[in-house]
Scaffold this motif. Structure first.
Motif: not given
Length: 65
Positions: A4-14
């Motif tokens: 979940k944290d990894l997904i949030k991190h990737e979404v923040d970068r989009l």
């Protein structure tokens, strides 16, 4: 780091324009899960009705197929 944290991190970068597509995909996944739950619930509800039809001696030969 959790998934979940990894997904949030990737979404923040989009970039902003890609977020709508991510949201669409998340909603697709939610519908897929809901549909699966609905199908399983429907199957459980119909078991008793089908038991009356298929749970008899005449059809016992088909139970092992």
């Amino acid at each position: 780091m959790s998934v979940k944290d990894l997904i949030k991190h990737e979404v923040d970068r989009l970039p902003e324009h890609a977020l709508a597509e991510v949201l669409d995909f998340i909603r697709f996944l939610e519908l897929k899960v809901e549909k699966g739950a609905f199908v399983k619930a429907s199957q459980r509800l119909s078991e008793r009705s089908f038991e009356k039809i298929w749970g008899n001696e005449e059809d016992a030969v088909y139970d092992n197929l």
